[in-house]
Design a protein around this motif. Structure first.
Motif, mmCIF file in Angstrom:
data_model
loop_
_atom_site.group_PDB
_atom_site.id
_atom_site.type_symbol
_atom_site.label_atom_id
_atom_site.label_comp_id
_atom_site.label_asym_id
_atom_site.label_seq_id
_atom_site.Cartn_x
_atom_site.Cartn_y
_atom_site.Cartn_z
ATOM 1 N N ILE A 80 0.829 -1.238 -0.136
ATOM 2 C CA ILE A 80 0.067 -0.173 -0.107
ATOM 3 C C ILE A 80 0.859 1.370 0.091
ATOM 4 O O ILE A 80 0.565 2.251 -0.853
ATOM 5 N N LEU A 81 1.770 1.241 0.821
ATOM 6 C CA LEU A 81 2.714 2.499 0.851
ATOM 7 C C LEU A 81 3.382 2.690 -0.286
ATOM 8 O O LEU A 81 3.587 3.922 -1.138
ATOM 9 N N ALA A 82 3.951 1.600 -1.083
ATOM 10 C CA ALA A 82 4.643 1.566 -2.546
ATOM 11 C C ALA A 82 3.789 2.006 -3.422
ATOM 12 O O ALA A 82 4.043 2.695 -4.227
ATOM 13 N N SER A 83 2.556 1.691 -3.240
ATOM 14 C CA SER A 83 1.365 2.034 -4.300
ATOM 15 C C SER A 83 1.076 3.337 -4.209
ATOM 16 O O SER A 83 1.036 4.114 -5.176
ATOM 17 N N LEU A 84 1.196 3.814 -3.049
ATOM 18 C CA LEU A 84 0.810 5.442 -2.860
ATOM 19 C C LEU A 84 1.921 6.433 -3.594
ATOM 20 O O LEU A 84 2.023 7.087 -4.256
ATOM 21 N N MET A 85 3.461 5.941 -3.346
ATOM 22 C CA MET A 85 4.610 6.437 -3.973
ATOM 23 C C MET A 85 4.585 6.248 -5.284
ATOM 24 O O MET A 85 5.044 7.080 -6.258
ATOM 25 N N PHE A 86 4.077 5.044 -5.860
ATOM 26 C CA PHE A 86 3.877 4.729 -7.322
ATOM 27 C C PHE A 86 2.949 5.638 -7.933
ATOM 28 O O PHE A 86 3.128 6.462 -9.177
ATOM 29 N N SER A 87 1.769 6.126 -7.606
ATOM 30 C CA SER A 87 0.777 6.868 -8.034
ATOM 31 C C SER A 87 1.247 8.215 -7.912
ATOM 32 O O SER A 87 1.020 9.245 -8.834
ATOM 33 N N LEU A 88 2.113 8.622 -6.656
ATOM 34 C CA LEU A 88 2.505 10.109 -6.718
ATOM 35 C C LEU A 88 3.417 10.475 -7.714
ATOM 36 O O LEU A 88 3.485 11.549 -8.194
ATOM 37 N N LEU A 89 4.481 9.217 -8.100
ATOM 38 C CA LEU A 89 5.481 9.536 -9.177
ATOM 39 C C LEU A 89 4.966 9.559 -10.448
ATOM 40 O O LEU A 89 5.300 10.209 -11.485
ATOM 41 N N LEU A 90 4.036 8.499 -10.564
ATOM 42 C CA LEU A 90 3.784 8.136 -12.120
ATOM 43 C C LEU A 90 2.259 8.653 -12.775
ATOM 44 O O LEU A 90 2.037 8.854 -13.950
ATOM 45 N N TYR A 91 1.224 8.845 -11.845
ATOM 46 C CA TYR A 91 0.195 9.358 -12.145
ATOM 47 C C TYR A 91 -0.019 10.479 -12.954
ATOM 48 O O TYR A 91 0.382 11.608 -12.398
ATOM 49 N N SER A 92 -0.656 10.613 -14.274
ATOM 50 C CA SER A 92 -0.782 11.758 -15.038
ATOM 51 C C SER A 92 0.621 12.459 -15.355
ATOM 52 O O SER A 92 0.758 13.713 -15.619
ATOM 53 N N LYS A 93 1.727 11.732 -15.366
ATOM 54 C CA LYS A 93 3.150 12.273 -15.456
ATOM 55 C C LYS A 93 3.879 11.808 -16.665
ATOM 56 O O LYS A 93 3.765 10.308 -16.725
ATOM 57 N N THR A 94 4.651 12.284 -17.236
ATOM 58 C CA THR A 94 5.648 11.940 -18.147
ATOM 59 C C THR A 94 6.738 11.427 -17.449
ATOM 60 O O THR A 94 7.093 11.533 -16.196
ATOM 61 N N MET A 95 7.779 10.717 -18.275
ATOM 62 C CA MET A 95 8.915 9.827 -17.588
ATOM 63 C C MET A 95 9.972 10.827 -17.434
ATOM 64 O O MET A 95 10.385 11.542 -18.251
ATOM 65 N N GLY A 96 10.546 10.810 -16.179
ATOM 66 C CA GLY A 96 11.929 11.453 -16.018
ATOM 67 C C GLY A 96 12.333 10.961 -14.877
ATOM 68 O O GLY A 96 12.677 9.599 -14.452
ATOM 69 N N ILE A 97 12.845 11.975 -13.878
ATOM 70 C CA ILE A 97 13.398 11.603 -12.489
ATOM 71 C C ILE A 97 12.433 10.806 -11.775
ATOM 72 O O ILE A 97 13.048 9.878 -10.803
ATOM 73 N N ASN A 98 10.971 10.690 -11.936
ATOM 74 C CA ASN A 98 10.176 9.584 -11.025
ATOM 75 C C ASN A 98 10.725 8.239 -11.488
ATOM 76 O O ASN A 98 10.390 7.543 -10.552
ATOM 77 N N LEU A 99 11.197 7.713 -12.688
ATOM 78 C CA LEU A 99 11.765 6.525 -12.860
ATOM 79 C C LEU A 99 12.495 6.077 -12.095
ATOM 80 O O LEU A 99 12.897 4.943 -11.586
ATOM 81 N N VAL A 100 13.824 6.798 -11.891
ATOM 82 C CA VAL A 100 14.723 6.992 -10.890
ATOM 83 C C VAL A 100 14.598 6.500 -9.523
ATOM 84 O O VAL A 100 14.881 5.664 -8.978
ATOM 85 N N ILE A 101 13.750 7.539 -9.009
ATOM 86 C CA ILE A 101 13.146 7.455 -7.704
ATOM 87 C C ILE A 101 12.340 5.897 -7.355
ATOM 88 O O ILE A 101 12.690 5.178 -6.403
#
Length: 462
Positions: free
Chosen positions: A8-29
């Protein structure tokens, strides 16, 4: 910490980083988060460190040059890494397959296992019961917080303004689905499906061929002699045909004019397709004749020499095709299709080399699969280091007299600065408006990106 809470914690991080976002530093994190969770959950992971580094490396390459091709390589590296965490010693192709299927089958397998265990109750509080209790407590707590917040804001204007300042616009049904999707991804990573049958089958496959019996019977020797005669005739005929073809191809190379011959482009691409098909057929024929006991036949060295000569002439054919494509590029410039030809030729070269090793070292068919899949993955990792759009633009602008500017404009936005500089230096009026529009759009997009979407360009122009 319970595996569901981690997911659940990882999924919240997943949505925070990727939802409606293009790819960049979010993939590194996200890659760092994934690797951390895997290392904490699975104890023996020394064998998978290099694949974790490859996975993180592809994320860094996306940050430096965010293109769809590099995002694809990153996704492939992710699946291979997950497959390796499940079965570290298995073949690369099986690791990819396990990683891919695990994203779907893990939940089904876990559900099936839980149904089988139903009815067996424990006197102590099980992990499953604890999880239900925690999730129930969280749901009730969140519900009560929302309820009392609504009540308190009616009696306190300061508290009401504080609540109103909190932006919950991101909460939506699509966001919820995306977060649930992230939950299942991490649940499958932390509690994977272990396909025991596939893993055992792959482990049992040897890279070395073994003769069926210590000594061949009269019947076996007769059968091998017939196979030897058939193979010799076929390889002699194919060697003769390929030798004649190489002579005619050499004559064509001398006479070919890349600047005026409109058929040259067509011949290069059709030649590559024909080369690829012919070498696949060649490898198939070699695999057929050297699949078993013929490798250990007393006269096998003679047919092996014929096989080596055929492989050698195919290598020459690869070099001829490489030269054709090189001359094509030198005259008309780089494109993705022409780069693809070089990549195909490199893979064909690797296939011929591994086929030679298969025959000379008495290797098995599974050896060919394992080694060639590893080569392809290595080629993809290396290609991820190259900013292709910028490299194509740089080469064409510097080396080609009549540059196809429209093709360069149609490439990704990462070459916008190069084109803008070229337009200003050369006073390129025909495409000036298109180049300016592309450049302005690129700079504006980089400035408007949120921190999750930052690439190296965002840091420069933000």
């Amino acid at each position: 910490m319970n595996i569901h809470i981690k997911s659940i914690l990882a999924s919240l991080m997943f949505s925070l980083l990727l939802y409606s976002k293009t790819m960049g530093i979010n993939l590194v994190i996200l890659s760092l988060v994934t690797i951390t969770f895997v290392l904490l959950e699975h104890k023996r992971q020394k064998e998978t460190i290099k694949y974790a580094l490859a996975y993180l490396f592809t994320a860094l390459m996306v940050f430096l040059d965010p293109t769809n091709f590099k995002i694809f390589i990153h996704a492939l590296a992710f699946l291979i890494y997950i497959g390796k965490t499940i079965a570290p010693k298995n073949s690369l192709y099986l690791s990819w397959f396990i990683g891919l299927t695990n994203m779907v089958l893990a939940s089904i397998h876990q559900l099936n296992s839980s149904l089988k265990k139903e009815g067996h109750k424990s006197t102590t509080l099980s992990s499953k019961t604890k999880t239900k209790t925690i999730l129930k407590a969280l749901s009730i707590t969140i519900g009560l917080i929302i309820l009392f917040s609504l009540l308190y804001q009616k009696s306190n204007p300061v508290f009401r303004s504080l609540i109103s300042a909190i932006n919950f616009d991101f909460l939506s049904f699509p966001w919820l689905l995306f977060t649930v999707f992230g939950y299942f991804i991490f649940l499958h990573i932390l509690r994977p499906y272990y396909p025991e049958t596939l893993i055992t089958l792959d482990t049992e496959q040897s890279n070395i061929l073994k003769r069926s019996t210590p000594n061949f019977s009269m019947e076996q020797s007769k059968k091998l002699a017939e196979e030897y005669t058939l193979g010799s005739i076929i390889f002699i005929a194919l060697n003769s045909l390929l030798f004649i073809f190489l002579i005619t191809d050499f004559i064509y190379l001398i006479d070919a004019n890349t600047s005026t011959n409109s058929e040259y482009s067509k011949s290069v691409h059709q030649g590559v397709y024909a080369l690829l098909l012919s070498i696949i057929c060649a490898i198939a024929i070699i695999l057929y004749f050297f699949r078993g006991d013929l490798n250990f036949y007393t006269k096998s060295q003679n047919i092996k020499i014929l096989c080596y000569s055929w492989i050698a002439m195919n290598l020459i054919l690869v070099l001829f095709t490489w030269y054709k494509n090189y001359m094509y590029v030198a005259t008309l410039g780089l494109t993705y299709k022409r780069i693809g030809v070089f990549v195909y030729l490199l893979c064909i070269l690797a296939g011929l080399c591994t086929t030679y090793l298969k025959v000379s070292k008495t290797k098995s068919f599974i050896y060919l699969i394992r080694s060639n899949v590893a080569v392809i993955f290595a080629v993809l990792l290396v290609s991820a280091t190259i900013p292709w759009d910028k490299s194509i633009t740089y080469y064409n602008l510097k080396n080609i007299e009549n540059v196809d500017i429209q093709y360069l404009i149609d490439l990704g936005d990462t070459n916008s600065i190069q084109l803008k500089k070229y337009s200003e230096e050369k006073k390129e009026t025909a495409f000036e408006a298109s180049i300016t529009t592309k450049y302005s759009r690129f700079i504006q997009q980089e400035k408007e990106k949120s921190w999750q979407e930052y690439s190296i360009y965002s840091l420069i122009y933000h």
